[in-house]
Design a protein around this motif. Sequence first.
Motif, mmCIF file in Angstrom:
data_model
loop_
_atom_site.group_PDB
_atom_site.id
_atom_site.type_symbol
_atom_site.label_atom_id
_atom_site.label_comp_id
_atom_site.label_asym_id
_atom_site.label_seq_id
_atom_site.Cartn_x
_atom_site.Cartn_y
_atom_site.Cartn_z
ATOM 1 N N LEU A 3 -5.599 -7.001 10.536
ATOM 2 C CA LEU A 3 -5.850 -5.979 9.644
ATOM 3 C C LEU A 3 -4.794 -5.090 9.205
ATOM 4 O O LEU A 3 -4.615 -4.882 7.964
ATOM 5 N N LEU A 4 -3.960 -4.756 10.129
ATOM 6 C CA LEU A 4 -2.729 -4.064 9.977
ATOM 7 C C LEU A 4 -1.641 -4.682 8.747
ATOM 8 O O LEU A 4 -1.279 -4.267 8.069
ATOM 9 N N ALA A 5 -1.548 -5.877 9.228
ATOM 10 C CA ALA A 5 -0.649 -6.871 8.351
ATOM 11 C C ALA A 5 -1.317 -6.835 6.826
ATOM 12 O O ALA A 5 -0.504 -6.855 6.046
ATOM 13 N N ALA A 6 -2.563 -6.928 6.750
ATOM 14 C CA ALA A 6 -3.273 -6.827 5.268
ATOM 15 C C ALA A 6 -2.860 -5.391 4.626
ATOM 16 O O ALA A 6 -2.690 -5.573 3.466
ATOM 17 N N ILE A 7 -3.144 -4.701 5.470
ATOM 18 C CA ILE A 7 -2.888 -3.231 4.801
ATOM 19 C C ILE A 7 -1.481 -3.164 4.632
ATOM 20 O O ILE A 7 -1.158 -2.624 3.246
ATOM 21 N N GLN A 41 0.625 -5.215 3.688
ATOM 22 C CA GLN A 41 1.010 -6.156 2.479
ATOM 23 C C GLN A 41 0.309 -5.570 0.996
ATOM 24 O O GLN A 41 1.017 -5.592 0.078
ATOM 25 N N VAL A 42 -0.733 -4.944 1.169
ATOM 26 C CA VAL A 42 -1.164 -4.228 0.051
ATOM 27 C C VAL A 42 -0.369 -2.955 -0.185
ATOM 28 O O VAL A 42 -0.309 -2.708 -1.750
ATOM 29 N N GLN A 43 0.151 -2.188 0.614
ATOM 30 C CA GLN A 43 0.858 -1.144 0.425
ATOM 31 C C GLN A 43 2.264 -1.426 -0.291
ATOM 32 O O GLN A 43 2.952 -0.647 -0.717
ATOM 33 N N ALA A 44 2.529 -2.773 0.173
ATOM 34 C CA ALA A 44 4.112 -3.181 -0.072
ATOM 35 C C ALA A 44 4.364 -3.373 -1.720
ATOM 36 O O ALA A 44 3.428 -3.644 -2.524
#
Length: 70
Positions: free
Chosen positions: A61-65, A67-70
């Motif tokens: 979940l942290l990795a997905a968040i 990635q979206v913020q990048a």
Amino acid sequence: MSFGPQEKTVLDLWDSGLTILQIVVQTGIKKENVGRILSSFDGSSDQRIDEASIRAGSQALLAAIQQVQA
């Protein structure tokens, strides 16, 4: 309590922090047998599996968040 060398190895690795899959890879013992040994000798085996699943889900979940913020 008395146990054999295979049980001792599994319990020692478990106590050192390895996961079931890591124990399987390191020892060549079947996953079912590792699980049986842990269930027989370590009452916390189910809890550790749940905690590992929760950690893995949180990391994903942290990795997905991120990635979206990048």
